[in-house]
Design an enzyme around this catalytic site. Structure first.
Site, short mmCIF file in Angstrom:
data_model
loop_
_atom_site.label_atom_id
_atom_site.label_comp_id
_atom_site.label_asym_id
_atom_site.label_seq_id
_atom_site.Cartn_x
_atom_site.Cartn_y
_atom_site.Cartn_z
N ASP A 30 49.15 25.71 19.59
CA ASP A 30 49.14 24.46 20.33
C ASP A 30 50.51 24.35 21.00
O ASP A 30 51.45 25.07 20.63
CB ASP A 30 48.89 23.29 19.37
CG ASP A 30 48.88 21.95 20.09
OD1 ASP A 30 48.21 21.85 21.13
OD2 ASP A 30 49.57 21.02 19.62
N ASP A 32 52.23 21.03 22.85
CA ASP A 32 52.98 19.79 22.68
C ASP A 32 53.16 19.48 21.19
O ASP A 32 52.19 19.42 20.44
CB ASP A 32 52.24 18.62 23.35
CG ASP A 32 52.09 18.84 24.85
OD1 ASP A 32 53.07 18.64 25.57
OD2 ASP A 32 50.98 19.24 25.28
N ASP A 252 50.22 21.16 15.15
CA ASP A 252 50.87 20.00 14.53
C ASP A 252 49.90 18.89 14.19
O ASP A 252 50.30 17.90 13.57
CB ASP A 252 51.97 19.46 15.44
CG ASP A 252 51.42 18.76 16.68
OD1 ASP A 252 50.53 19.35 17.33
OD2 ASP A 252 51.87 17.65 17.00
#
Length: 313
Positions: A30, A32, A252
């Site tokens: 991922d 961001d 995250d």
């Protein structure tokens, strides 16, 4: 990946990291909250990915963000000092939605799009006819006027992505296309992320809020392209023929990155530079609910930079 037992969310210390990374061919990241925050790279992340690539690991980038093209992501990776990436290594929900529609729509059919320029660009690149991006206004003063607004006869799908111009007029048109086409008119959403975190603890509504509005109006459920849907992983797998047992998903967010990785049989690695805390993970671990336990990763690190000691020569 945990086999035959509950995932334990172990801290990935350097010794274990050498073993885990050594057993992997591919890492899916991922972006961001994992590789960068806003316009700044997470400290040490570019160096960690450069070392992974130098060791022959395939690096791919899997994001739910539909407001950037894969070319824009490749450019941002370059600008922030990450190893050069080809656009084909980037799997955004906009690109994967265009890929889905290219395969699912009959020749000559079009999509009505609630989304921005990047979503339109990916649809054009895939050769998918579409209409809808940009501002829209109601076609008259009252409901009778709104229900008589012209409909494009070619539309056979409604696609909902992040749309800063989302409004009642677009919601009305989306509903009317879906009512006209019935089950034969596809309803797709790029993702269900309900909130987009900003620096300093602020947040804005995410695409999931827009998808839910269309679903409520249409009284039907959208097919979701992005994480945790398996479809976005299938796009990666079909492009590179990766082996799930030798693939690590790094993210995250528990309900997107980690859940997709767990559902697809990948090793999952949580980084704490984004939106998730260890307290949240602990709550899921201690729950008796199977769906909550499915959000627990195999491993965690404070930051991607924690992998650097395991990647030293």
């Amino acid at each position: 990946m945990a086999q035959g037992s509950a995932r334990r969310c172990l801290r990935l210390e350097p010794g274990a990291a050498r073993e885990v990374l050594g057993a992997a061919d591919t890492l899916l990241f991922d972006c961001d909250g994992v590789l960068w925050r806003g316009d700044a790279a997470v400290a040490g992340a570019p160096a960690a990915l450069s070392r992974l690539q130098a060791r022959g690991k395939r690096l791919c980038y899997v994001t739910n963000n539909s407001s950037r093209t894969r070319d824009a992501y490749a450019e941002k990776l370059r600008r922030l000092g990450f190893p050069p990436a080809e656009p084909r290594q980037v799997f955004g929900s906009a690109h994967c939605a265009a890929r889905y529609l290219r395969q699912a729509l009959p020749p000559g059919a079009a999509a009505y799009v609630l989304g921005g320029p990047a979503l339109g660009a990916e649809l054009r690149a895939a050769g998918v006819p579409h209409l809808g991006p940009g501002p829209a206004g109601l076609p008259g003063p009252g409901p009778a006027d709104w229900a008589r607004a012209p409909l494009d006869p070619a539309v056979r799908a409604v696609l909902v992505g992040f749309d800063e111009h989302f409004c009642y007029a677009k919601l009305c048109q989306a509903l009317r296309y879906l009512q006209r086409g019935g089950p034969g008119c596809l309803l797709l959403g790029t993702n269900r992320d309900h909130r987009l975190p900003l620096e300093g603890g602020a947040a804005i509504p995410g695409t999931g809020c827009l998808v839910k509005a269309v679903e409520m109006a249409a009284e039907r459920e959208a097919f979701i392209i992005g994480k945790p849907s398996r479809y976005i992983f299938d796009c990666v797998s079909s492009e590179f023929k990766i082996e799930p047992a030798r693939t690590i998903m790094v993210g995250d967010r528990l309900d997107t990155d980690i859940l997709m990785g767990n559902n697809c049989g990948l090793t999952t690695l949580l980084t704490l530079t984004g939106v998730t805390t260890l307290e949240e993970v602990k709550g899921h671990q201690e729950s008796d609910c199977p769906s909550r336990k499915s959000l627990v990763p195999d491993y965690y690190v404070d930051s991607i930079a924690d992998l650097l000691p395991a990647l030293e020569d």
